[in-house]
Write a protein that holds these residues in place. Structure first.
Motif, PDB file in Angstrom:
ATOM      1  N   ASP A  86       0.904  -1.125   0.149  1.00  0.00           N
ATOM      2  CA  ASP A  86       0.007  -0.003   0.017  1.00  0.00           C
ATOM      3  C   ASP A  86       0.917   1.143  -0.092  1.00  0.00           C
ATOM      4  O   ASP A  86       0.596   2.270  -0.499  1.00  0.00           O
ATOM      5  CB  ASP A  86      -0.974  -0.024   1.260  1.00  0.00           C
ATOM      6  N   PRO A 116       1.961   4.341   7.673  1.00  0.00           N
ATOM      7  CA  PRO A 116       0.495   4.129   8.391  1.00  0.00           C
ATOM      8  C   PRO A 116       0.452   2.715   8.806  1.00  0.00           C
ATOM      9  O   PRO A 116       1.105   1.853   8.357  1.00  0.00           O
ATOM     10  CB  PRO A 116      -0.490   4.230   6.906  1.00  0.00           C
ATOM     11  N   LYS A 128      -1.336  -1.206   7.080  1.00  0.00           N
ATOM     12  CA  LYS A 128      -1.060  -1.234   5.912  1.00  0.00           C
ATOM     13  C   LYS A 128       0.421  -1.846   5.488  1.00  0.00           C
ATOM     14  O   LYS A 128       1.387  -1.996   6.150  1.00  0.00           O
ATOM     15  CB  LYS A 128      -0.788   0.299   5.321  1.00  0.00           C
ATOM     16  N   SER A 175      -1.606   6.643  12.570  1.00  0.00           N
ATOM     17  CA  SER A 175      -2.698   6.257  11.785  1.00  0.00           C
ATOM     18  C   SER A 175      -2.651   6.723  10.414  1.00  0.00           C
ATOM     19  O   SER A 175      -1.941   7.794  10.288  1.00  0.00           O
ATOM     20  CB  SER A 175      -3.912   6.879  12.688  1.00  0.00           C
ATOM     21  N   GLU A 176      -3.514   6.201   9.679  1.00  0.00           N
ATOM     22  CA  GLU A 176      -3.506   6.618   8.280  1.00  0.00           C
ATOM     23  C   GLU A 176      -3.567   8.522   8.021  1.00  0.00           C
ATOM     24  O   GLU A 176      -2.919   8.909   7.236  1.00  0.00           O
ATOM     25  CB  GLU A 176      -4.610   6.045   7.205  1.00  0.00           C
ATOM     26  N   GLU A 177      -4.859   8.710   8.896  1.00  0.00           N
ATOM     27  CA  GLU A 177      -4.997  10.242   9.187  1.00  0.00           C
ATOM     28  C   GLU A 177      -3.746  10.963   9.228  1.00  0.00           C
ATOM     29  O   GLU A 177      -3.313  11.995   8.628  1.00  0.00           O
ATOM     30  CB  GLU A 177      -6.036  10.600   9.872  1.00  0.00           C
ATOM     31  N   PHE A 194      -0.602   9.952   9.097  1.00  0.00           N
ATOM     32  CA  PHE A 194       0.261   9.778   8.089  1.00  0.00           C
ATOM     33  C   PHE A 194       0.157  10.668   7.054  1.00  0.00           C
ATOM     34  O   PHE A 194       0.903  11.480   6.364  1.00  0.00           O
ATOM     35  CB  PHE A 194       0.298   8.472   7.523  1.00  0.00           C
ATOM     36  N   ASN A 195      -1.266  11.012   6.458  1.00  0.00           N
ATOM     37  CA  ASN A 195      -1.414  11.870   5.462  1.00  0.00           C
ATOM     38  C   ASN A 195      -1.244  13.235   5.871  1.00  0.00           C
ATOM     39  O   ASN A 195      -0.720  13.684   4.866  1.00  0.00           O
ATOM     40  CB  ASN A 195      -2.915  11.578   5.000  1.00  0.00           C
TER      41      ASN A 195
END
Lengths: 584, 222
Positions: free
Chosen positions: B98, B136, B139, B206-208, B210-211
């Motif tokens: 990912d 993240p 993933k 967390s993905e948030e 990370f972004n």
């Protein structure tokens, strides 16, 4: 040369005049004197290698603080007594190199190989006495070159004893210039010396056995030295080749190991470990042989499964050629190939287990005498068991992924090479000292040395397994740079204190040797009541070993407590009427 | 169990399989070791020298030797086969990732390149940081591992992950973190005088987060 021709040659030789000091003690062609030379060279080198270890342990316990008593060392080797990283790298490189190539190999193979082979097979000397002398002196030259590299600009080699290219191939990568070249040259020269020894041992064992000494009447220590010599003969040229290529890369502008010119860094590892894994067995097989002999003598019993013991050593030697890849599981080698190396590595555990169980079988219903050599031999067995068992984790590829290059590996190699080989060395020196020097070693000092060494050894190296499980990388000079290692620092300090005790205990051994040489109790001809031929020579055997004819052998080496005789030993050369038929 | 053996806390999906094998070998080894040592000590005490006694003359026992050879061989070969599938899943069958990073090791830093939204290296949106890797959680992260000078080794103790970075080779590595947090990436292969201090930082978030971190980095690099 046939054995009768050798006897005749030496008989003629003995009628000559007395040899001068130089020919007796320095450029001697007598295998017994060459053996003593190897012993003393190795003991001196052991002191240097041991000092390196002590400095390393100081650094790991108290990182970046001054070592007491080392303020005089000039920069850049030390800064007001504190060890900089490059010096640290040099120290573990030289510690391993010296201990492997200049201590364990010279003692086990050089000293005891030379000393025992002619005496135990009933030969007057080695097949090639002059080659034998050259073998020692070429080895000594290699030792001088290796020691000299401490004093060249840039300091000694600092790329680890494995000297992985490209780190070792380009001077700017380590900051070491001459030191690494001298390292290569020294080991190439040592390889020449070892090859001479190996050729000599193989020829002597095949051709010069006395009458009745068949292969399956050889003591196991001779079997082990025979197999070791074959391994040396086949493995060392590979290392020599690799070292030559490395020197070309360093000095000649070639790119065998440098990807910038199309070279392959893993080629070095394949060549190195193709030598390096058999080398591990070169260092442990003679120890196994020595332990077998000592355990049989002091259990007063035949070795349990003598033939299985010999076959197991042959199997270990054979398998040692197809397991080198287990050092390279994480190197980027094809993982499928890793699987096949995992399988062969697991299989090599089988002959090792056979040997262990047979040593236990030898103790069973024995009459065990706890002398200093016996204690060291039993320590060899128990430490080898730990070293062997911890190898299973490394053989298992997924687990190796975690413990590779951690202190777990350091623990394993020291259990095999210190707990194994060095305990065998201590046992062997104490056991054959009366034969080598005509005096007994002091038992009390031997036992004190044994117990302190045994306890300190385990306190030093057992906790290293735990460091490794905690993820402690090897070859780092300051563990406090990592948060996840900080909780393990207490253990590092404990290990270092144990290591200092371990180092100090070796002075007892040294003192015992010196004291016994000068003041030790005079030895009788066969002080341990052993069966093997070396105890049939006079207390100070001259050049040619036996003043009269060479004894004839009538039976195997381990006829202890035989029902045929009243005593609990039956020398290989003693004739019992009904046994004559078996000898022919 | 492993926390008692000082193992760092595991945060990777394949970590439990590695730990299982470690423990399996641990128990086998413990049983064998204790059995051998107890037997040895019993023999050492029972058969210690007594005046007048003679040892029993025993040359061997083929059946017994056959038994312990076969049993040892069976256990060891079984272990090899049990390890095989874990090894294959970690090193041979990398799942599609990912998140992708190119990791270039050099004396004495880890150079981590995130290729940006276009997923390609060598384009404008590449993000190269020294010793900083953010990923993240949950993933699959894929790394292409290489080195500029000497051999280094990418080691994440908390992931049970280790792979050498070899100059001239690009070696694929993958992991999937199961917990957020800060972790260390030491170098496990001697790489010169700076080997000891060659340390990267791995941040699993967390993905948030990370972004958000990515957006911040892009903003800073402009």
């Amino acid at each position: 040369m046939s054995s009768t021709a050798a006897v005749a040659a030496h008989g003629a030789h003995a009628e000559h005049h007395e040899l001068g000091f130089m020919r007796t003690y320095v450029f001697s062609t007598d295998h017994k004197m060459i053996a003593r030379q190897f012993l003393f060279m190795a003991l001196i080198m052991m002191a240097i290698g041991g000092l390196m270890a002590m400095l390393m342990r100081w650094e790991l316990a108290f990182p970046e603080t001054a070592v007491p008593g080392f303020h005089w060392m000039p920069e850049p080797y030390m800064y007001d007594g504190a060890i900089p990283p490059n010096t640290y790298n040099s120290m573990f490189t030289m510690h391993a190199t010296i201990m492997i190539f200049f201590v364990v190999m010279p003692i086990l193979v050089g000293c005891f190989g030379n000393f025992l082979i002619p005496l135990m097979i009933g030969a007057r000397d080695m097949a090639y006495p002059i080659l034998n002398m050259l073998s020692f002196w070429i080895g000594a030259v290699a030792g001088v070159i290796m020691t000299a590299s401490f004093f060249v600009p840039g300091g000694p080699a600092a790329a680890g004893w494995t000297s992985y290219a490209p780190l070792s191939a380009v001077p700017i990568y380590t900051g070491v210039d001459w030191g690494q070249d001298l390292w290569c040259i020294s080991i190439i020269i040592l390889g020449v010396s070892s090859l001479m020894g190996a050729i000599n041992y193989i020829t002597t064992i095949i051709n010069m056995r006395t009458k009745g000494m068949t292969f399956f009447r050889l003591p196991l220590v001779i079997w082990s030295l025979f197999i070791t010599a074959i391994l040396l003969l086949l493995a060392l040229p590979v290392l020599t080749t690799a070292l030559a290529l490395l020197l070309f890369d360093r000095l000649g502008g070639t790119h065998f190991f440098l990807p910038s010119g199309g070279g392959e860094p893993l080629l070095w590892q394949h060549l190195f470990w193709f030598f390096g894994h058999p080398e591990v067995y070169i260092m442990i097989l003679p120890g196994m042989g020595i332990a077998s002999d000592i355990i049989a003598v002091f259990s007063r019993k035949p070795i349990f499964g003598y033939r299985a013991m010999a076959y197991a050593m042959i199997a270990i030697a054979g398998l040692s050629w197809i397991v080198w890849g287990h050092h390279m599981f994480q190197s980027g080698m094809d993982p499928a190939l890793g699987t096949s190396f995992m399988l062969t590595t697991m299989v090599i555990g089988v002959p090792s287990a056979i040997k262990t169980f047979n040593w236990l079988g030898t103790l069973y219903k024995g009459n065990i005498h706890y002398t200093a050599p016996m204690m060291n031999a039993l320590a060899f067995v128990s430490m080898f068991v730990i070293g062997g068992l911890s190898g299973i984790w490394m053989a298992c590829t997924p687990v190796d992924m975690y413990i590779h290059d951690t202190y777990f590996i350091v623990a394993h190699i020291h259990y095999v090479l210190f707990g194994g080989s060095l305990f065998a060395v201590f046992g062997a020196v104490e056991y054959w000292f009366p034969k080598m020097f005509g005096r007994m070693m002091n038992e009390t000092m031997g036992k004190i040395h044994f117990w302190i060494t045994f306890v300190a050894f385990n306190c030093t190296f057992f906790p290293m397994h735990i460091l490794g499980m905690g993820g402690h990388m090897r070859r780092i000079y300051n563990p406090l740079q990592y948060d996840f290692l900080k909780p393990l620092q207490g253990m590092n300090i404990f290990i270092s204190i144990s290591a200092f005790v371990l180092g100090a205990a070796q002075f007892i051994f040294l003192a015992n040797i010196i004291w016994s040489l000068l003041k030790g109790e005079k030895a009788t001809e066969n002080p341990w009541q052993a069966n093997t031929l070396e105890w049939t020579t006079p207390i100070h055997p001259g050049h040619g070993n036996w003043p009269g004819p060479v004894p004839v052998v009538y039976r195997g080496p381990y006829e202890y407590s035989s029902p045929e005789v009243a005593e609990d030993y039956l020398p290989q050369s003693r004739l019992i009427e009904h046994a004559t038929a078996a000898a022919d | 169990m492993l926390e008692y053996l000082w193992f760092p806390h595991d945060i990777s999906t394949f970590g439990p399989r590695v730990d299982f094998l470690f423990l399996l070998i641990f128990w086998i080894v413990m049983i064998v070791w204790i059995a051998v040592m107890v037997t040895m000590v019993i023999f050492m005490i029972r058969y210690r020298t007594k005046p007048g006694r003679k040892a029993e003359y025993i040359e061997g026992n083929s059946r017994l030797e056959l038994v312990w050879t076969t049993v040892t061989a069976a256990i060891l070969v079984m272990l090899a086969f049990m390890s095989r599938s874990t090894w294959a899943d970690i090193k041979e069958h990398a799942p599609p990732g990912d998140v992708f990073y190119a990791v270039n090791a050099k004396q004495f830093n880890w150079e981590m390149t995130y290729p940006g939204p276009d997923g390609k290296l060598g384009t404008k949106d590449d993000l190269t940081l020294e010793n900083e890797m953010h990923v993240p959680v949950h993933k699959v992260v894929r790394l292409d591992l290489t080195s500029k000078d000497v051999i280094h080794s990418f080691f994440v103790p908390n992931m049970r992950l280790k792979q050498d970075a070899v100059p001239g080779r690009v070696i694929p590595v993958w992991f999937e973190a199961t917990e957020t947090g800060q972790y260390e990436i030491p170098c496990a292969e001697l790489c010169g005088f700076g080997h000891s201090g060659m340390k990267g930082n791995l941040t699993v978030q967390s993905e948030e987060d990370f972004n958000k971190w990515l957006q911040d980095q892009y903003a800073q690099s402009k």
